[in-house]
Write a protein that holds these residues in place. Sequence first.
Motif, PDB file in Angstrom:
ATOM      1  N   ASP A  92       0.808  -1.220   0.000  1.00 45.20           N
ATOM      2  CA  ASP A  92       0.000   0.000   0.000  1.00 45.20           C
ATOM      3  C   ASP A  92       0.843   1.273   0.000  1.00 45.20           C
ATOM      4  O   ASP A  92       0.391   2.328   0.427  1.00 45.20           O
ATOM      5  CB  ASP A  92      -0.952   0.004   1.204  1.00 45.20           C
ATOM      6  N   LEU A  93       2.071   1.181  -0.479  1.00 45.02           N
ATOM      7  CA  LEU A  93       2.941   2.346  -0.593  1.00 45.02           C
ATOM      8  C   LEU A  93       3.625   2.324  -1.958  1.00 45.02           C
ATOM      9  O   LEU A  93       4.245   1.328  -2.325  1.00 45.02           O
ATOM     10  CB  LEU A  93       3.997   2.355   0.517  1.00 45.02           C
ATOM     11  N   ILE A  94       3.482   3.424  -2.686  1.00 46.16           N
ATOM     12  CA  ILE A  94       4.144   3.587  -3.983  1.00 46.16           C
ATOM     13  C   ILE A  94       4.922   4.895  -3.928  1.00 46.16           C
ATOM     14  O   ILE A  94       4.357   5.947  -3.628  1.00 46.16           O
ATOM     15  CB  ILE A  94       3.127   3.649  -5.141  1.00 46.16           C
ATOM     16  N   SER A  95       6.206   4.827  -4.230  1.00 52.16           N
ATOM     17  CA  SER A  95       7.039   6.031  -4.178  1.00 52.16           C
ATOM     18  C   SER A  95       7.691   6.290  -5.523  1.00 52.16           C
ATOM     19  O   SER A  95       8.062   5.355  -6.239  1.00 52.16           O
ATOM     20  CB  SER A  95       8.117   5.889  -3.104  1.00 52.16           C
ATOM     21  N   VAL A  96       7.819   7.553  -5.855  1.00 52.85           N
ATOM     22  CA  VAL A  96       8.536   7.939  -7.064  1.00 52.85           C
ATOM     23  C   VAL A  96       9.999   8.196  -6.705  1.00 52.85           C
ATOM     24  O   VAL A  96      10.311   8.676  -5.616  1.00 52.85           O
ATOM     25  CB  VAL A  96       7.909   9.200  -7.702  1.00 52.85           C
ATOM     26  N   SER A 113      19.664   1.288  -1.283  1.00 54.80           N
ATOM     27  CA  SER A 113      19.662   1.606  -2.706  1.00 54.80           C
ATOM     28  C   SER A 113      18.393   1.043  -3.336  1.00 54.80           C
ATOM     29  O   SER A 113      17.494   0.556  -2.636  1.00 54.80           O
ATOM     30  CB  SER A 113      20.889   0.990  -3.382  1.00 54.80           C
ATOM     31  N   TYR A 114      18.338   1.070  -4.658  1.00 56.53           N
ATOM     32  CA  TYR A 114      17.172   0.517  -5.360  1.00 56.53           C
ATOM     33  C   TYR A 114      16.994  -0.966  -5.064  1.00 56.53           C
ATOM     34  O   TYR A 114      15.882  -1.504  -5.172  1.00 56.53           O
ATOM     35  CB  TYR A 114      17.320   0.743  -6.872  1.00 56.53           C
ATOM     36  N   LYS A 115      18.073  -1.647  -4.672  1.00 56.34           N
ATOM     37  CA  LYS A 115      17.989  -3.072  -4.354  1.00 56.34           C
ATOM     38  C   LYS A 115      17.169  -3.329  -3.088  1.00 56.34           C
ATOM     39  O   LYS A 115      16.773  -4.470  -2.824  1.00 56.34           O
ATOM     40  CB  LYS A 115      19.387  -3.651  -4.199  1.00 56.34           C
ATOM     41  N   ASP A 116      16.927  -2.276  -2.319  1.00 50.65           N
ATOM     42  CA  ASP A 116      16.126  -2.388  -1.093  1.00 50.65           C
ATOM     43  C   ASP A 116      14.692  -1.942  -1.338  1.00 50.65           C
ATOM     44  O   ASP A 116      13.976  -1.544  -0.405  1.00 50.65           O
ATOM     45  CB  ASP A 116      16.764  -1.554   0.018  1.00 50.65           C
ATOM     46  N   THR A 117      14.243  -1.983  -2.600  1.00 50.70           N
ATOM     47  CA  THR A 117      12.878  -1.649  -2.989  1.00 50.70           C
ATOM     48  C   THR A 117      12.385  -2.696  -3.984  1.00 50.70           C
ATOM     49  O   THR A 117      13.103  -3.632  -4.334  1.00 50.70           O
ATOM     50  CB  THR A 117      12.801  -0.269  -3.669  1.00 50.70           C
ATOM     51  N   THR A 118      11.178  -2.505  -4.475  1.00 49.44           N
ATOM     52  CA  THR A 118      10.646  -3.290  -5.589  1.00 49.44           C
ATOM     53  C   THR A 118      10.392  -2.341  -6.753  1.00 49.44           C
ATOM     54  O   THR A 118       9.405  -1.604  -6.754  1.00 49.44           O
ATOM     55  CB  THR A 118       9.330  -3.995  -5.208  1.00 49.44           C
ATOM     56  N   PHE A 262       8.381   2.859  -7.363  1.00 50.45           N
ATOM     57  CA  PHE A 262       8.942   1.781  -6.555  1.00 50.45           C
ATOM     58  C   PHE A 262       7.984   1.430  -5.417  1.00 50.45           C
ATOM     59  O   PHE A 262       7.355   2.311  -4.831  1.00 50.45           O
ATOM     60  CB  PHE A 262      10.278   2.202  -5.940  1.00 50.45           C
ATOM     61  N   GLY A 263       7.911   0.148  -5.103  1.00 49.54           N
ATOM     62  CA  GLY A 263       7.212  -0.305  -3.914  1.00 49.54           C
ATOM     63  C   GLY A 263       8.224  -0.736  -2.873  1.00 49.54           C
ATOM     64  O   GLY A 263       9.433  -0.762  -3.138  1.00 49.54           O
ATOM     65  N   PRO A 264       7.767  -1.087  -1.673  1.00 49.56           N
ATOM     66  CA  PRO A 264       8.697  -1.592  -0.655  1.00 49.56           C
ATOM     67  C   PRO A 264       9.340  -2.908  -1.105  1.00 49.56           C
ATOM     68  O   PRO A 264       8.812  -3.610  -1.965  1.00 49.56           O
ATOM     69  CB  PRO A 264       7.792  -1.821   0.566  1.00 49.56           C
ATOM     70  N   LYS A 265      10.452  -3.225  -0.512  1.00 48.89           N
ATOM     71  CA  LYS A 265      11.121  -4.502  -0.800  1.00 48.89           C
ATOM     72  C   LYS A 265      10.174  -5.656  -0.465  1.00 48.89           C
ATOM     73  O   LYS A 265       9.389  -5.581   0.485  1.00 48.89           O
ATOM     74  CB  LYS A 265      12.402  -4.612   0.038  1.00 48.89           C
ATOM     75  N   ASP A 266      10.244  -6.723  -1.240  1.00 45.55           N
ATOM     76  CA  ASP A 266       9.406  -7.914  -1.055  1.00 45.55           C
ATOM     77  C   ASP A 266       7.921  -7.590  -1.168  1.00 45.55           C
ATOM     78  O   ASP A 266       7.075  -8.208  -0.509  1.00 45.55           O
ATOM     79  CB  ASP A 266       9.686  -8.578   0.302  1.00 45.55           C
ATOM     80  N   MET A 267       7.579  -6.639  -2.015  1.00 41.79           N
ATOM     81  CA  MET A 267       6.171  -6.328  -2.270  1.00 41.79           C
ATOM     82  C   MET A 267       5.474  -7.581  -2.774  1.00 41.79           C
ATOM     83  O   MET A 267       6.045  -8.331  -3.586  1.00 41.79           O
ATOM     84  CB  MET A 267       6.085  -5.222  -3.323  1.00 41.79           C
ATOM     85  N   PRO A 268       4.258  -7.883  -2.308  1.00 46.43           N
ATOM     86  CA  PRO A 268       3.573  -9.108  -2.721  1.00 46.43           C
ATOM     87  C   PRO A 268       3.457  -9.210  -4.242  1.00 46.43           C
ATOM     88  O   PRO A 268       3.237  -8.220  -4.932  1.00 46.43           O
ATOM     89  CB  PRO A 268       2.194  -8.973  -2.064  1.00 46.43           C
TER      90      PRO A 268
END
Length: 328
Positions: A92-96, A113-118, A262-268
């Motif tokens: 439920d979080l989307i970031s630009v 870094s980007y590796k810690d997001t989806t 980007f979503g959080p890391k491990d986004m479903p």
Amino acid sequence: MIKLKQLFAGAVIATTSLLSVNSAVAADYPPHTINMVAPSGAGGGWDLTIRTVAKTLKDTGIVNSNMPVINRPGGGGAVNLAYMQTQKGKGDLISVYSPPILLTNLTGLTQYSYKDTTPLARLITDYAAFVVPENSKYHSIKEVMEALKKDPKSVKIGGASAAGSMDHIQFLLVAKAAGVENLRQIDYISFQDGSLVAQALGGHVDLISTGLGDVAGLVESGKLHALAQTADKRIGSGLIAEIPTVKEEGIDVTFENWRGLFGPKDMPADAVKYWQQALEKMVATPEWKAALKRNGWDNAYQNDKDFTSFLSTTNEQYKSLIKEVFGR
């Protein structure tokens, strides 16, 4: 045996739900509210991009959830990136973000870094713009560079990103290409509170390094004058199309300010699938195409897989640039 039956029944229900919406998306996704985050103050490029995305998705009916825009500034996006680590596995979080999601890590401003997001999608490409108040003594980017060659402290540069992040780096890359030495001595002042334009109009900085889309309206209104932009060609229409490229000014360099979601890391997986479908639909709408034209953005859409590959390649390119400019 009962527990095994319960587990099996639960697995069947879960599998069925994944197939119930568009044969891929879980019935309980999307949630009623999805927070759309700009990791900056109001009024900047990230803010404009995420608000445009939310409005387009809502106006076209592609997404019916509430999509409030939240501003979470600080550290050139690093504050929000750290917050996203507390939201792992959520949908439920989307970031630009844009180049700072790479640069802040490469320059040591954050461990993440980007590796810690989806990564979900790359959407647009904007370009750097260097603007001054209308009453400025500088009338071309070449004049600015000549002043810096004589005295690297003679021109105060303002930006909305942190020192060592995008607004700073893009100016230094142009200065280096122009033959300016002692790049580390150039005064760069970060304003992450939304006051950047006011600081320039008030004479507290001599030049703003920013995204062209961020200041297009102010350039068209006459409040700011654009000295140059970093595309490889003239772009936009009207006054925007009159802005020369730095290449035209004899400085052989270009810089792209891409932006993506980007979503959080491990986004479903079901959430990732939902956004892949929603964003693919969005970029094909007349509303989105009109926004591209209005803001002077180039279409740069990539789906999640292509975007992730792009980020990996670009991260290596930026790593080389950082080493060249900062010696690290």
